[in-house]
Enzyme design. Sequence first.
Site, PDB file in Angstrom:
ATOM      1  N   ASP A   1       0.606  10.404   3.910  1.00  0.00           N
ATOM      2  CA  ASP A   1       1.238  11.327   4.847  1.00  0.00           C
ATOM      3  C   ASP A   1       0.200  12.298   5.400  1.00  0.00           C
ATOM      4  OD1 ASP A   1       3.298  12.293   6.247  1.00  0.00           O
ATOM      5  OD2 ASP A   1       4.188  13.466   4.637  1.00  0.00           O
TER       6      ASP A   1
ATOM      7  N   LYS B   1       2.142   4.710   1.636  1.00  0.00           N
ATOM      8  CA  LYS B   1       2.179   5.262   2.985  1.00  0.00           C
ATOM      9  C   LYS B   1       1.694   6.712   2.874  1.00  0.00           C
ATOM     10  CE  LYS B   1       5.005   5.277   7.082  1.00  0.00           C
ATOM     11  NZ  LYS B   1       4.969   6.646   7.537  1.00  0.00           N
TER      12      LYS B   1
ATOM     13  N   LYS C   1      10.621   4.100   2.481  1.00  0.00           N
ATOM     14  CA  LYS C   1      10.367   5.530   2.261  1.00  0.00           C
ATOM     15  C   LYS C   1      10.990   5.988   0.952  1.00  0.00           C
ATOM     16  CE  LYS C   1       9.494   7.555   6.484  1.00  0.00           C
ATOM     17  NZ  LYS C   1       8.942   8.819   6.759  1.00  0.00           N
TER      18      LYS C   1
ATOM     19  N   CYS D   1      13.288  45.477  11.891  1.00  0.00           N
ATOM     20  CA  CYS D   1      13.693  46.873  11.752  1.00  0.00           C
ATOM     21  C   CYS D   1      12.680  47.675  12.564  1.00  0.00           C
ATOM     22  CB  CYS D   1      13.664  47.300  10.289  1.00  0.00           C
ATOM     23  SG  CYS D   1      13.736  49.092  10.143  1.00  0.00           S
TER      24      CYS D   1
ATOM     25  N   CYS E   1      16.587  51.139   5.313  1.00  0.00           N
ATOM     26  CA  CYS E   1      16.669  52.458   5.948  1.00  0.00           C
ATOM     27  C   CYS E   1      17.866  52.577   6.890  1.00  0.00           C
ATOM     28  CB  CYS E   1      15.372  52.765   6.704  1.00  0.00           C
ATOM     29  SG  CYS E   1      15.179  51.767   8.188  1.00  0.00           S
TER      30      CYS E   1
ATOM     31  N   CYS F   1      19.110  47.654   8.829  1.00  0.00           N
ATOM     32  CA  CYS F   1      18.031  47.435   7.861  1.00  0.00           C
ATOM     33  C   CYS F   1      18.567  47.724   6.457  1.00  0.00           C
ATOM     34  CB  CYS F   1      16.864  48.360   8.199  1.00  0.00           C
ATOM     35  SG  CYS F   1      15.579  48.306   6.934  1.00  0.00           S
TER      36      CYS F   1
ATOM     37  N   GLU G   1       0.865  -1.188   0.000  1.00  0.00           N
ATOM     38  CA  GLU G   1       0.000   0.000   0.000  1.00  0.00           C
ATOM     39  C   GLU G   1       0.888   1.219   0.000  1.00  0.00           C
ATOM     40  OE1 GLU G   1      -2.122  -0.266   3.670  1.00  0.00           O
ATOM     41  OE2 GLU G   1      -3.221  -2.032   3.039  1.00  0.00           O
TER      42      GLU G   1
ATOM     43  N   TYR H   1      -6.958   1.983   6.099  1.00  0.00           N
ATOM     44  CA  TYR H   1      -6.060   0.905   5.670  1.00  0.00           C
ATOM     45  C   TYR H   1      -5.953  -0.232   6.684  1.00  0.00           C
ATOM     46  CZ  TYR H   1      -3.091   3.837   8.536  1.00  0.00           C
ATOM     47  OH  TYR H   1      -2.624   4.603   9.556  1.00  0.00           O
TER      48      TYR H   1
ATOM     49  N   CYS I   1      10.650  53.569   7.593  1.00  0.00           N
ATOM     50  CA  CYS I   1      11.276  52.569   6.718  1.00  0.00           C
ATOM     51  C   CYS I   1      10.344  52.334   5.507  1.00  0.00           C
ATOM     52  CB  CYS I   1      11.501  51.290   7.510  1.00  0.00           C
ATOM     53  SG  CYS I   1      12.281  50.005   6.554  1.00  0.00           S
TER      54      CYS I   1
HETATM   55  S1  IVH Z   1      -0.286   0.274   8.723  1.00  0.00           S
HETATM   56  C1  IVH Z   1       1.261  -1.254  13.145  1.00  0.00           C
HETATM   57  N1  IVH Z   1      -0.686   1.391   6.410  1.00  0.00           N
HETATM   58  O1  IVH Z   1       2.260   5.309   9.024  1.00  0.00           O
HETATM   59  C2  IVH Z   1       1.213  -0.083  12.263  1.00  0.00           C
HETATM   60  N2  IVH Z   1       0.149   2.762   8.173  1.00  0.00           N
HETATM   61  O2  IVH Z   1       4.483   4.277  11.013  1.00  0.00           O
HETATM   62  C3  IVH Z   1       0.270  -0.316  11.141  1.00  0.00           C
HETATM   63  N3  IVH Z   1       0.453   5.104   7.537  1.00  0.00           N
HETATM   64  O3  IVH Z   1       1.176   6.950  11.527  1.00  0.00           O
HETATM   65  C4  IVH Z   1       0.193   0.864  10.265  1.00  0.00           C
HETATM   66  N4  IVH Z   1      -0.221   4.919   5.451  1.00  0.00           N
HETATM   67  O4  IVH Z   1      -0.846   6.253  10.182  1.00  0.00           O
HETATM   68  C5  IVH Z   1      -0.264   1.589   7.680  1.00  0.00           C
HETATM   69  N5  IVH Z   1      -1.112   2.241   4.291  1.00  0.00           N
HETATM   70  C6  IVH Z   1      -0.712   2.431   5.548  1.00  0.00           C
HETATM   71  C7  IVH Z   1      -0.298   3.697   6.026  1.00  0.00           C
HETATM   72  C8  IVH Z   1       0.129   3.818   7.349  1.00  0.00           C
HETATM   73  C9  IVH Z   1       0.230   5.751   6.382  1.00  0.00           C
HETATM   74  C10 IVH Z   1       0.970   5.755   8.756  1.00  0.00           C
HETATM   75  C11 IVH Z   1       0.229   5.412  10.006  1.00  0.00           C
HETATM   76  C12 IVH Z   1       1.225   5.622  11.093  1.00  0.00           C
HETATM   77  C13 IVH Z   1       2.524   5.413  10.404  1.00  0.00           C
HETATM   78  C14 IVH Z   1       3.131   4.115  10.881  1.00  0.00           C
END
Ligand code: IVH
Length: 678
Positions: free
Chosen positions: A116, A114, A311, A423, A408, A405, A112, A224, A429
């Site tokens: 943010d 990740k 990452k 300033c 001025c 500044c 999946e 998720y 100014c």
């Molecule tokens: S599974 C046991 N799936 O990543 C942890 N986490 O380090 C299971 N996050 O803040 C987490 N996308 O909110 C999982 N597809 C995804 C995710 C995800 C983002 C975030 C999660 C947590 C951090 C985990």
Amino acid sequence: MHPTLETIIQLTKELNYLNYQYYKKDIKEISDQAFDFKLKTLEQLERDHPSFVQPDSPTLRVGGFVSKKFETVVHQFPMLSLSNTYSKQDLIDFDERVKKILDSSEFEYICELKFDGLAISITYEEGKLLRAVTRGDGIKGDNITANVKTIKSMPLALFGENWPNKIEVRGEIFLPLPSFEAINKKRLENNEPLLANPRNAASGTMKMQDSAIVAQRNMDCYIYGLLSDSNISNSHYESLKLMENWGFNISNTYSKCTNIDEVMMYIEEWSKKRSHLPLETDGVVIKVNDLRSQDELGFTSKFPRWAISFKFKSESVQTRLKGVTYQVGRTGAITPVANLEPISLAGTIVKRASLHNANEIVRLNLHENDLLALEKGGEIIPKVTHVNIEARRFNALPIKYIHECPECKTALIRIDGEANHYCPNERECPPQILGRIGHFISRNALNIESLGIKTVQGLIQKKLVEDISDLYHLTFSQLNGLMFETTEENKTRSLQKKSAENIIAAIKQSKKVNFELVLFGLGIRHVGKTVAEKLAQYFHTLDKIKEASFEQIISVDEIGETIAKSVKDFFSRESNLEMIARLKVSGVKLALDQPSNENYGNKLSGLTLVVSGVFLKYDRASIKEMIKQHKGKITSSISSKTDYLIAGDNMGPAKKEKALNLGVSILTETEFLHLIEE
Ligand code: IVH
């Protein structure tokens, strides 16, 4: 002591102190942006020098802090984090470990993205959304149910059937990128500080007290994870499918992989495609699919052994520093800017990058002509992450911060606890004068659009205006045919008759602009549009704000010490008081319009009401204002004399019980609005 260690210790102490002030005492000493910047700086330094990390570093907390404004809830299942890696070799090692523990290579992964944003846990009982809790410190978090309910893709009741009596789903709340950009565009126009990135914006928004504002921001959430006491599925894949059927918003970016090579292909594919998604993704999460295998693999003290996250590296480029220039804002704040050899980064040509303040120049240990590494923070604003020291020219001198500044030549000052230099010559100014008038006439304040910024420059040049109040004393004959030089174009301009007429008319028209906008237009440091509205609604007139004590100002909802200090400071300056006196004479609105009584009925006359909880359409202060306008009486606690309890979300159960026992009628926000509209 190593200078970086010293900086790390100092930043750790400072951030812990600021957190304590904010979460325990409700005192916000610096802006969110300034705070995030310090935290990011610490994170970067710690990344570069892992052995210097302090045991109490704020970066070690699992994902945030528990704030005190929301009810704290202990998670039934702790919200753990994932082990992270940037290395593909680590993924191969992970795969080997899994194979060894499961004693098989015949298993599947689900990959999946990740996401943010802000991690959330949502509990459903009997198919209804019961509670939504932030991750907090992983063990306990904030109950932000009212805010989560504003997310349109979040089912309040589950679809379909076969759902167990109680389930917990986990997901990531995010601010979609188009909404993020729209908010920042508006903020830029309003001269309000920009949201640093969508992730901070998401978590800031979800922790707001007023769910009506949250609702306006169109937040979204991808789910998720599914947790339940009953064995409802055999695999993560099945759980995702079940949740899809129950109406949850599952991103369709997940994929089943049967070996680590397919995982690598997924990573390759999404490292390119992710830029087309409506949210930021910082990596890929790889999960063992079979739930029994997950059980077998178990957890370390911090992470599941059945999952890992890979990452993405953010795009980074290097370019030479041509020089540092310094900008003076309308409040006198100085911003150093790195002027760069132009370079292409994430689709745009970057020529300049903000260096924020003197601390940043020290952090980077910036020298002339340095080779700088740039990244796009939040994929939008370029950020200088570090200097490539190996490429430093042997005779390069360190960049020295200015003391005067640039405009001025007044000696700069630094206010205790603030990172920026200022300033102090606000009266003379030029960029400050121009900035203040420019802000006052901008579309979001007094909207005197026909008076362009170049003309204002001309008016200042000809000594026709020194501050905003002078605008109201301009005459047609002063403007008609006025000749002035434009600095950028080095050309002489003259104002035509028609323009002069338009300007005079627009200035006159601006006397009808509401007090809230005039207050915003005054350009008091830290008083953006929302704060101006809050102050205006609370104090009603500029004179009352001027006379208010520090304590009275901080008693206004969501107004902290920094704002209060700045307001007090503004009204302590003789030049501002004189300017306000002149504005008053000119007829600009310095008070709220008196509500005409005929607009409001006596619907609530003789009735006593209690307002409690968090509301969706209006904030509590507005509901109370409406009650007053309709001649109702407000009390804070319920008694036998109470006629109505207006109950929002998050209201304490004791209050509700008392109301029920005393036979007090309980109204929802909508019922209340109907009552006064009838
Ligand atoms: S599974 C046991 N799936 O990543 C942890 N986490 O380090 C299971 N996050 O803040 C987490 N996308 O909110 C999982 N597809 C995804 C995710 C995800 C983002 C975030 C999660 C947590 C951090 C985990």
